[in-house]
Design a protein around this motif. Structure first.
Motif, mmCIF file in Angstrom:
data_model
loop_
_atom_site.group_PDB
_atom_site.id
_atom_site.type_symbol
_atom_site.label_atom_id
_atom_site.label_comp_id
_atom_site.label_asym_id
_atom_site.label_seq_id
_atom_site.Cartn_x
_atom_site.Cartn_y
_atom_site.Cartn_z
ATOM 1 N N GLN A 35 -4.223 4.442 -1.280
ATOM 2 C CA GLN A 35 -4.456 3.510 -0.173
ATOM 3 C C GLN A 35 -3.182 3.321 0.655
ATOM 4 O O GLN A 35 -3.212 3.300 1.887
ATOM 5 C CB GLN A 35 -4.946 2.170 -0.704
ATOM 6 N N ALA A 36 -2.050 3.173 -0.041
ATOM 7 C CA ALA A 36 -0.768 2.971 0.650
ATOM 8 C C ALA A 36 -0.419 4.195 1.497
ATOM 9 O O ALA A 36 0.083 4.061 2.627
ATOM 10 C CB ALA A 36 0.335 2.692 -0.362
ATOM 11 N N GLU A 37 -0.669 5.380 0.972
ATOM 12 C CA GLU A 37 -0.390 6.602 1.723
ATOM 13 C C GLU A 37 -1.317 6.721 2.929
ATOM 14 O O GLU A 37 -0.906 7.161 4.004
ATOM 15 C CB GLU A 37 -0.546 7.823 0.803
ATOM 16 N N GLU A 38 -2.568 6.309 2.733
ATOM 17 C CA GLU A 38 -3.536 6.386 3.835
ATOM 18 C C GLU A 38 -3.127 5.495 5.005
ATOM 19 O O GLU A 38 -3.266 5.872 6.178
ATOM 20 C CB GLU A 38 -4.916 5.968 3.327
ATOM 21 N N PHE A 39 -2.589 4.311 4.699
ATOM 22 C CA PHE A 39 -2.219 3.369 5.753
ATOM 23 C C PHE A 39 -0.739 3.450 6.138
ATOM 24 O O PHE A 39 -0.254 2.647 6.925
ATOM 25 C CB PHE A 39 -2.571 1.942 5.321
ATOM 26 N N GLY A 40 -0.015 4.404 5.551
ATOM 27 C CA GLY A 40 1.383 4.609 5.916
ATOM 28 C C GLY A 40 2.301 3.474 5.538
ATOM 29 O O GLY A 40 3.256 3.157 6.265
ATOM 30 N N GLU A 41 2.029 2.842 4.409
ATOM 31 C CA GLU A 41 2.817 1.670 4.002
ATOM 32 C C GLU A 41 3.693 1.931 2.779
ATOM 33 O O GLU A 41 4.148 0.991 2.122
ATOM 34 C CB GLU A 41 1.871 0.505 3.703
ATOM 35 N N THR A 42 3.949 3.196 2.470
ATOM 36 C CA THR A 42 4.661 3.498 1.222
ATOM 37 C C THR A 42 6.107 3.001 1.227
ATOM 38 O O THR A 42 6.608 2.567 0.193
ATOM 39 C CB THR A 42 4.643 5.012 0.936
ATOM 40 N N GLU A 43 6.784 3.034 2.376
ATOM 41 C CA GLU A 43 8.169 2.547 2.413
ATOM 42 C C GLU A 43 8.223 1.051 2.127
ATOM 43 O O GLU A 43 9.117 0.585 1.401
ATOM 44 C CB GLU A 43 8.815 2.860 3.763
ATOM 45 N N LEU A 44 7.283 0.308 2.686
ATOM 46 C CA LEU A 44 7.238 -1.129 2.425
ATOM 47 C C LEU A 44 6.908 -1.408 0.963
ATOM 48 O O LEU A 44 7.478 -2.320 0.351
ATOM 49 C CB LEU A 44 6.191 -1.788 3.328
ATOM 50 N N GLU A 45 6.007 -0.616 0.388
ATOM 51 C CA GLU A 45 5.639 -0.791 -1.015
ATOM 52 C C GLU A 45 6.822 -0.484 -1.933
ATOM 53 O O GLU A 45 7.046 -1.181 -2.928
ATOM 54 C CB GLU A 45 4.448 0.110 -1.374
#
Length: 208
Positions: A35-45
């Motif tokens: 899900q994080a990769e899909e929404f491009g939020e991996t750096e924040l995670e």
């Protein structure tokens, strides 16, 4: 050439290689990671995970610099803080161990012993905190693209297999063993320097 090792903080997190800075393979459970990769939020995670572990447990990584250039890093945490660990067939990690999740040396700095230096620094930090051992899942394929540490490297720096598997063995390093490397090297240097001092001093006495 100077080198130094410092703890990972939110201030130097961006010194990790960009691919690793964005990677949340270990930090999130597989379905959450997707899900994080899909929404491009991996750096924040990744930042949120490091912040949480620092706050609740303490230091969870080391970065090594050579002439002030980031040359490699290691990440580690209690198994309970590493969701991905439970997905490995050789889980769970032993109750008395911390999990070494990632260790990488940049290609231009490989073969200089920096990986061993990182392991020693991790061991020194954890020994001060009363931890008995470090465990890691090894990658027997040893792929440079893998998020799992090559099993061959782990063997070279003293890890021993505690649970066999054709792809992902679980390996363990007793921290006393790791610390002894540094002590052995320091003792050998002391002996060497003592012998050099004696040899250089004798001619001076003779000339007097």
């Amino acid at each position: 050439m100077s080198r130094r090792v410092v703890g990972v903080t939110l201030d130097n997190l961006d010194h990790l290689p960009q691919r690793c800075r964005r990677c949340v393979f270990w930090e999130l459970a597989p379905h959450v990671r997707e899900q994080a990769e899909e929404f491009g939020e991996t750096e924040l995670e990744k930042e949120a995970w490091v912040s949480s572990v620092l706050l609740e447990w303490g230091s969870c990584g080391r970065i090594i610099y050579v002439d002030n250039v980031p040359a490699g890093y290691a990440m580690y945490a209690p198994p309970a803080a590493v969701p991905r660990a439970a997905a490995f067939p050789t889980a769970p990690v032993s109750a008395d161990a911390v999990l070494l999740t990632a260790l990488r040396v940049m290609p231009e700095f490989e073969h200089g012993g920096l990986g061993r230096v990182l392991v020693q620094n991790v061991a020194k930090d954890l020994t001060r905190r009363g931890v008995k051992a470090v465990e890691a899942f090894g990658d027997l394929a040893g792929s440079s693209e893998s998020c799992v540490i090559p099993a061959g490297f782990l063997q070279q720096v003293g890890f021993k297999t505690v649970r066999q598997h054709p792809k992902w063995p679980r390996m363990r390093l007793e921290l006393r063993t790791a610390i002894s490397w540094k002590e052995d090297v320091e003792a050998a240097l002391e002996r060497l320097l003592s012998s050099v001092t004696i040899k250089t001093a004798e001619p001076a006495i003779g000339r007097a």
